[in-house]
Scaffold this active site. Structure first.
Site, PDB file in Angstrom:
ATOM      1  N   PRO A 117       0.823  -1.216   0.000  1.00  0.00           N
ATOM      2  CA  PRO A 117       0.000   0.000   0.000  1.00  0.00           C
ATOM      3  C   PRO A 117       0.854   1.262   0.000  1.00  0.00           C
ATOM      4  CG  PRO A 117      -0.155  -1.146   2.117  1.00  0.00           C
ATOM      5  CD  PRO A 117       0.625  -2.020   1.204  1.00  0.00           C
ATOM      6  N   GLU A 144       3.360  -7.212   8.406  1.00  0.00           N
ATOM      7  CA  GLU A 144       3.602  -5.774   8.183  1.00  0.00           C
ATOM      8  C   GLU A 144       4.434  -5.519   6.932  1.00  0.00           C
ATOM      9  OE1 GLU A 144       1.926  -3.425   9.648  1.00  0.00           O
ATOM     10  OE2 GLU A 144       0.980  -5.114  10.677  1.00  0.00           O
ATOM     11  N   ARG A 186      -4.222  -9.612 -20.040  1.00  0.00           N
ATOM     12  CA  ARG A 186      -5.274  -9.399 -21.043  1.00  0.00           C
ATOM     13  C   ARG A 186      -4.804  -8.496 -22.187  1.00  0.00           C
ATOM     14  NH1 ARG A 186      -8.338  -4.714 -20.589  1.00  0.00           N
ATOM     15  NH2 ARG A 186     -10.302  -5.563 -21.358  1.00  0.00           N
ATOM     16  N   ASP A 201     -11.455   0.367 -23.973  1.00  0.00           N
ATOM     17  CA  ASP A 201     -11.750   0.312 -22.540  1.00  0.00           C
ATOM     18  C   ASP A 201     -11.637   1.654 -21.851  1.00  0.00           C
ATOM     19  OD1 ASP A 201     -12.221  -2.366 -22.179  1.00  0.00           O
ATOM     20  OD2 ASP A 201     -10.099  -2.853 -21.943  1.00  0.00           O
TER      21      ASP A 201
HETATM   22  N1  SAM Z   1       2.344  -2.238   7.138  1.00  0.00           N
HETATM   23  C1  SAM Z   1       2.034  -2.094   5.753  1.00  0.00           C
HETATM   24  C2  SAM Z   1       1.759  -0.631   5.459  1.00  0.00           C
HETATM   25  O1  SAM Z   1       1.050  -0.005   6.224  1.00  0.00           O
HETATM   26  O2  SAM Z   1       2.201  -0.141   4.385  1.00  0.00           O
HETATM   27  C3  SAM Z   1       0.810  -2.928   5.400  1.00  0.00           C
HETATM   28  C4  SAM Z   1       1.109  -4.350   5.194  1.00  0.00           C
HETATM   29  S1  SAM Z   1      -0.283  -5.258   4.593  1.00  0.00           S
HETATM   30  C5  SAM Z   1      -1.144  -5.650   6.075  1.00  0.00           C
HETATM   31  C6  SAM Z   1       0.405  -6.814   4.142  1.00  0.00           C
HETATM   32  C7  SAM Z   1       0.693  -6.987   2.678  1.00  0.00           C
HETATM   33  O3  SAM Z   1      -0.504  -6.856   1.931  1.00  0.00           O
HETATM   34  C8  SAM Z   1       1.648  -5.998   2.050  1.00  0.00           C
HETATM   35  O4  SAM Z   1       2.988  -6.341   2.273  1.00  0.00           O
HETATM   36  C9  SAM Z   1       1.282  -6.095   0.593  1.00  0.00           C
HETATM   37  O5  SAM Z   1       1.884  -7.237  -0.006  1.00  0.00           O
HETATM   38  C10 SAM Z   1      -0.209  -6.362   0.639  1.00  0.00           C
HETATM   39  N2  SAM Z   1      -1.044  -5.169   0.418  1.00  0.00           N
HETATM   40  C11 SAM Z   1      -1.884  -4.614   1.303  1.00  0.00           C
HETATM   41  N3  SAM Z   1      -2.532  -3.580   0.792  1.00  0.00           N
HETATM   42  C12 SAM Z   1      -2.103  -3.439  -0.485  1.00  0.00           C
HETATM   43  C13 SAM Z   1      -2.405  -2.523  -1.538  1.00  0.00           C
HETATM   44  N4  SAM Z   1      -3.265  -1.527  -1.390  1.00  0.00           N
HETATM   45  N5  SAM Z   1      -1.769  -2.690  -2.722  1.00  0.00           N
HETATM   46  C14 SAM Z   1      -0.876  -3.686  -2.890  1.00  0.00           C
HETATM   47  N6  SAM Z   1      -0.553  -4.575  -1.926  1.00  0.00           N
HETATM   48  C15 SAM Z   1      -1.151  -4.469  -0.734  1.00  0.00           C
END
Ligand code: SAM
Length: 272
Positions: A117, A144, A186, A201
């Site tokens: 994220p 995390e 795709r 699209d």
């Molecule tokens: N502590 C991290 C932070 O706040 O940035 C969040 C970790 S999240 C609970 C666990 C995993 O979910 C991340 O390492 C990633 O691989 C995935 N993930 C969660 N949200 C995501 C998003 N919006 N886009 C891409 N991957 C995501």
């Protein structure tokens, strides 16, 4: 042929990649997918892949001594478990459709996509660019996330992109990988039957696509817009453009800043 490798602690989460159009792409030899269980690189008796964070705080962080060798091996071509298409197997493979991408001077390192994220937002422009890649590796975080040194170290063997699929937090990277892989695959020539369907699209011209309709002409008292029966292609195209403009203005007005607007477009939007 595009090769995808996914490193995860939940290999079964990637099963959807075997189905529908992606399964067909595997069957046709356009795509191959290897799934790797990160725990294969964990060495202690508990196969642990995470540890407490330096500096304190809640949650756990994924360990560099597990991720580092896993990414080394996948870059070197370790195959993992090959996903088989869920479709009934064809007698003989359909001719492989080669990418139309003209390789210029290329960085031979595979692309490593790390969903997080905290990454740059993933867009249709990324999907288009990555649809020309030969080898994409995905690193699925959990807890995390992954010790940041893994990402820094990976730059020696990969071109690394940390990407977010949206402003919300998932539990793990697997679902983000499904989203990104589907958007990318795709766009590989030969995966969609009709090329025009992705050229028209949402986002391809900077606008959201307007509404679509099929038979019957009247359903539950609701009529399909009259213009679609006019047989006048110019009028239909203009109507579709107007619908796309109005929907974009209503739902994602910020997108309009990057669109070339003709005088007719501006009139529809009430800008002049
Ligand atoms: N502590 C991290 C932070 O706040 O940035 C969040 C970790 S999240 C609970 C666990 C995993 O979910 C991340 O390492 C990633 O691989 C995935 N993930 C969660 N949200 C995501 C998003 N919006 N886009 C891409 N991957 C995501």
């Amino acid at each position: 042929m595009m090769r995808l490798d996914v490193v995860t602690i939940f290999p079964e989460y990637l099963d959807p990649l075997r189905h529908a159009l992606l399964g067909k792409a595997i069957e046709q030899g356009i795509l191959s997918v290897g799934v790797h269980d990160l725990r294969d690189w964990a060495h202690d008796v508990h196969k642990s892949v995470d540890d407490t964070p330096y500096g304190g705080g809640p949650g756990m962080v994924m360990k560099p001594e597990v991720w580092g060798p896993a990414l080394d091996d996948v870059a070197a071509g370790v195959a993992g478990v090959e996903l088989e298409s869920s479709l009934p197997h064809l007698e003989k493979p359909v001719d492989t459709v080669e990418s139309s991408y003209e390789a210029g001077e290329r960085d031979e390192r595979p692309l490593l996509i790390v969903p997080t994220p905290a990454g740059k937002p993933f867009t249709q422009a990324d999907a288009r660019e990555w649809s020309h890649e030969e080898h994409i590796v995905f690193a699925c975080g959990r807890y995390e996330g992954i010790d940041q040194r893994v990402i820094v170290d990976a730059e020696r063997r990969y071109r690394v992109r940390e990407v977010s699929i949206g402003d919300y937090v998932l539990i793990g990277g697997e679902v983000a990988v499904l989203v990104i892989a589907e958007a990318v695959v795709r766009l590989i020539p030969g995966v969609l039957g009709n090329r025009r369907s992705h050229e028209e699209d949402s986002f391809s011209d900077g606008l959201l696509e307007g509404p679509s309709y099929t038979k019957p002409r009247t359903w539950r008292g609701l009529d399909v817009p009259e213009v679609l029966f006019s047989g006048n292609h110019a009028r239909v195209d203009r109507w579709r453009r107007d619908q796309a403009l109005l929907r974009t203005q209503a739902v994602r007005p910020e997108l309009l800043a990057d669109v070339d607007l003709s005088p007719a477009d501006r009139k529809v939007l009430g800008l002049e």
